[in-house]
Structure formats: structure tokens, C-alpha cells
Scaffold this active site. Sequence first.
Site, PDB file in Angstrom:
ATOM      1  N   CYS A  78       0.840  -1.197   0.000  1.00  0.00           N
ATOM      2  CA  CYS A  78       0.000   0.000   0.000  1.00  0.00           C
ATOM      3  C   CYS A  78       0.883   1.260   0.000  1.00  0.00           C
ATOM      4  O   CYS A  78       1.445   1.597  -1.034  1.00  0.00           O
ATOM      5  CB  CYS A  78      -0.999  -0.038   1.152  1.00  0.00           C
ATOM      6  SG  CYS A  78      -2.340   1.170   0.974  1.00  0.00           S
TER       7      CYS A  78
ATOM      8  N   HIS B 232      -3.559  -5.587   0.502  1.00  0.00           N
ATOM      9  CA  HIS B 232      -3.058  -5.814   1.868  1.00  0.00           C
ATOM     10  C   HIS B 232      -3.021  -7.307   2.213  1.00  0.00           C
ATOM     11  O   HIS B 232      -4.016  -7.857   2.716  1.00  0.00           O
ATOM     12  CB  HIS B 232      -3.970  -5.101   2.873  1.00  0.00           C
ATOM     13  CG  HIS B 232      -3.779  -3.624   2.929  1.00  0.00           C
ATOM     14  ND1 HIS B 232      -2.796  -3.022   3.691  1.00  0.00           N
ATOM     15  CD2 HIS B 232      -4.435  -2.617   2.316  1.00  0.00           C
ATOM     16  CE1 HIS B 232      -2.863  -1.712   3.554  1.00  0.00           C
ATOM     17  NE2 HIS B 232      -3.848  -1.435   2.714  1.00  0.00           N
TER      18      HIS B 232
ATOM     19  N   GLU C 265      -1.623  -8.542   4.688  1.00  0.00           N
ATOM     20  CA  GLU C 265      -1.624  -8.651   6.155  1.00  0.00           C
ATOM     21  C   GLU C 265      -3.012  -8.499   6.769  1.00  0.00           C
ATOM     22  O   GLU C 265      -3.188  -8.747   7.966  1.00  0.00           O
ATOM     23  CB  GLU C 265      -0.662  -7.614   6.754  1.00  0.00           C
ATOM     24  CG  GLU C 265      -1.185  -6.189   6.861  1.00  0.00           C
ATOM     25  CD  GLU C 265      -1.206  -5.384   5.569  1.00  0.00           C
ATOM     26  OE1 GLU C 265      -1.370  -4.161   5.645  1.00  0.00           O
ATOM     27  OE2 GLU C 265      -1.067  -5.991   4.477  1.00  0.00           O
TER      28      GLU C 265
END
Length: 244
Positions: free
Chosen positions: A98, A188, A190
Amino acid sequence: MSQPSPKVVILKTGSTYPDIKEQFGDFDEWFVRGLSPGLDITVLNTAAGELPGDPADWDGIVMTGSAAMVSDREPWSEKAAAWLAQAVEKAVPLLGVCYGHQLLAHALGGEVGYHPGGRESGTRRVELLANAQNDPLLCGMPGSFSAQLTHRQSVLRLPLDAVLLGRNEFEPHQAFRVGKCAWGVQFHPEFSEAIMRAYLGVQAPDLEREGFDSQTMMDSVTDTPEASRLLERFSALVTENKKG
């Protein structure tokens, strides 16, 4: 004698919303959860000016997302961009996510700014391009997969020598590689499904103002195992690279 664990630094470029942090922890903790437990991980607060010396001292580098905007060119961010350029030059495996993805592009001469179509948020599909089939990090991933996304700025123009690896209908630059082993991904890996829902909950008033149906977006959130496995893949690449 066994080899020491690969040394990986997480460059933390901000913090999540307070309510989300209280429930799920902060950005760096999400990455630590997704990366291999076999790595020796150090977290540095890059948004507070912390940078980890010579990039060549590390076996791998991860840069997180942020609420900051790359186009603001804050001093800490510009210093981090110069450091990333050094890391690419020294061929240290690097994954920018990001904000990290955007800053990597900016560091190497690409252009970052607000996406002309506005915000992208929620669970979306990402399509890998033919270049990804031979990519050291992305090879073997499905040609299309679901990923969690939340961003208003984008890489508007890639660095000249970048290899485009992934896109979708909204975002033409979802994934790229520069050099041998530096990657940027807009999505993302994560984020868990629960974290994505929490983000949409916080963003709901803004989303409604921008013409989105926040409830439909929340109902559309799903688990994204292929995207999440990117952190395992990066861990394995770092480990193999250290073995030489």
C-alpha cells in the site's frame, strides 16, 4: 552448526485507527503474524524518522501501509524513499505494501497521487499478468484472487524499469517488481477478513458521502487466503536468498 535466522526489518509508516488497534493490534503486528516465525524480525518506526542503517545489513525488508499520503512528501517519507532506492540497488529482497508500494514507485521515479476514480476499499479481485508466471515471488499463484484493499492514492505511473505484475478494473498497478527482488503490492496481504470489516466500519460515514453502499461492501468481505500467503512466499524467498 545451524545458520542464524534471516534478519528482516519492518518499516512501520504509521498506525491504524485507535479502535482497530485496541482490538487487533497495529500494522507491524499483522505483518509479524503473517511472516514466517523462522525470521528474526525488527520493527522500526519509520514515520518517527527511524531507518535501519545500511540496507545490505538485512536479509529482507517490509514496508507497511499508512494513513499518510506519499504525495505530501513529508521529510521522514522522502528519507525512507531514498533508503528504499539504496535497498533496490543492493538487491535486498523488499516488499512494499500500500503506502510501501507507492513509496517504492516514487523512490524510483514513478508518479504517485490521488486515484482519479476515488477510493478503492473492501474485498476485490486482483488479476495477475503473464509476467507474474515467471516472477520469483508470484509464480504459482492463481491468475485471479481476492484481496483486501483500502486506498485513495495510487501509483499513477510506474518507474521506467518496473515490471507490471498485477491489476484490476479499478487499479492498473496492483503489483510490480523492480530489479531482481523488490516488489510493491497495492493490496493488503496482512489484513484478515475481520480487520477489513473493521476498516469499512470506521470508513462507513466517508464511504456513504462518496456514494458507496458501505453495508453492501461489508457484506461482500470474504477471506483472502491466496493474498495472505504472499507473506509466507516472501518469507520463503528471503530464507532461500540468504542460503545463497
